[in-house]
Design a protein around this motif. Sequence first.
Motif, PDB file in Angstrom:
ATOM      1  N   PHE A   1       0.818  -1.132   0.018  1.00  0.00           N
ATOM      2  CA  PHE A   1       0.091  -0.059  -0.093  1.00  0.00           C
ATOM      3  C   PHE A   1       0.876   1.086   0.120  1.00  0.00           C
ATOM      4  O   PHE A   1       0.278   2.206   0.062  1.00  0.00           O
ATOM      5  N   PHE A   2       2.057   1.036  -0.211  1.00  0.00           N
ATOM      6  CA  PHE A   2       3.005   2.428  -0.170  1.00  0.00           C
ATOM      7  C   PHE A   2       2.678   3.202  -1.540  1.00  0.00           C
ATOM      8  O   PHE A   2       2.815   2.457  -2.599  1.00  0.00           O
ATOM      9  N   GLU A   3       2.556   4.237  -1.262  1.00  0.00           N
ATOM     10  CA  GLU A   3       2.091   5.251  -2.516  1.00  0.00           C
ATOM     11  C   GLU A   3       3.226   6.351  -2.924  1.00  0.00           C
ATOM     12  O   GLU A   3       2.856   7.401  -2.826  1.00  0.00           O
ATOM     13  N   GLY A   4       4.615   5.995  -2.732  1.00  0.00           N
ATOM     14  CA  GLY A   4       5.461   6.835  -2.946  1.00  0.00           C
ATOM     15  C   GLY A   4       5.812   7.999  -2.015  1.00  0.00           C
ATOM     16  O   GLY A   4       6.355   9.116  -2.250  1.00  0.00           O
TER      17      GLY A   4
ATOM     18  N   ILE B   1      -6.563   5.155   2.032  1.00  0.00           N
ATOM     19  CA  ILE B   1      -7.532   5.135   3.063  1.00  0.00           C
ATOM     20  C   ILE B   1      -7.307   6.258   3.928  1.00  0.00           C
ATOM     21  O   ILE B   1      -8.499   6.563   4.629  1.00  0.00           O
ATOM     22  N   ALA B   2      -6.135   7.050   4.166  1.00  0.00           N
ATOM     23  CA  ALA B   2      -6.132   8.073   5.057  1.00  0.00           C
ATOM     24  C   ALA B   2      -6.903   9.413   4.500  1.00  0.00           C
ATOM     25  O   ALA B   2      -7.421  10.218   4.903  1.00  0.00           O
ATOM     26  N   ARG B   3      -6.894   9.211   3.092  1.00  0.00           N
ATOM     27  CA  ARG B   3      -7.338  10.517   2.291  1.00  0.00           C
ATOM     28  C   ARG B   3      -8.807  10.566   2.187  1.00  0.00           C
ATOM     29  O   ARG B   3      -9.323  11.566   1.904  1.00  0.00           O
ATOM     30  N   LEU B   4      -9.563   9.301   2.237  1.00  0.00           N
ATOM     31  CA  LEU B   4     -10.863   9.153   2.129  1.00  0.00           C
ATOM     32  C   LEU B   4     -11.635   9.662   3.257  1.00  0.00           C
ATOM     33  O   LEU B   4     -11.111   9.562   4.445  1.00  0.00           O
ATOM     34  N   PRO B   5     -12.635  10.307   3.145  1.00  0.00           N
ATOM     35  CA  PRO B   5     -13.664  10.770   4.284  1.00  0.00           C
ATOM     36  C   PRO B   5     -14.012   9.607   5.113  1.00  0.00           C
ATOM     37  O   PRO B   5     -14.451   8.600   4.724  1.00  0.00           O
ATOM     38  N   LYS B   6     -14.286   9.701   6.485  1.00  0.00           N
ATOM     39  CA  LYS B   6     -14.831   8.891   7.320  1.00  0.00           C
ATOM     40  C   LYS B   6     -16.083   9.193   7.608  1.00  0.00           C
ATOM     41  O   LYS B   6     -16.423  10.318   7.800  1.00  0.00           O
ATOM     42  N   ARG B   7     -17.019   8.164   7.505  1.00  0.00           N
ATOM     43  CA  ARG B   7     -18.578   8.472   7.682  1.00  0.00           C
ATOM     44  C   ARG B   7     -19.178   7.676   8.747  1.00  0.00           C
ATOM     45  O   ARG B   7     -18.345   6.260   8.939  1.00  0.00           O
TER      46      ARG B   7
END
Length: 157
Positions: free
Chosen positions: A48-51, A57-63
């Motif tokens: 899941f490393f993105e450079g 998962i950290a960028r998506l809003p939590k609902r």
Amino acid sequence: MKLHELQPSPGSRKNRKRVGRGPGGTDKTAGRGHKGQKSRSGAGKGSFFEGGRSRLIARLPKRGFNNVGITFEIVKLSQLEAIEGETFGRSELEAYGLVRRKNRPVKLLATGEISRAVTVHVDAASAAAVKAIEAAGGKVILPEGTTPDTMGTEKAE
């Protein structure tokens, strides 16, 4: 032929190549190219490393929210009807196999019917279960300060 004489057919087994062990292990860079993180031992960044940027998962809003609640051991009226006895506490319910996990509270639910008078000592009970047992001439004994259906929602497994 004896067990100690067994061996694979000639040519059917081949030793693995031990890379990075001098000239015998493909020599020099051992098939890893030149320098860099991926050439080192124990290399890898994880799937899941993105450079270096924030993970998806950290960028998506939590609902919503996650209600942990209480998970009960469930006992049904139909189960009490099937076993013999007049008084049921936690130890009796465990002996009959109706309660398995010792760290969870026991809740009585009104699934099924009961036709005889029984006394049940449980941590929680639904109002319908209490009503059904009292109609049959029995009683439900709850811990002090607890009324039917005040201990949260049940999560049957």
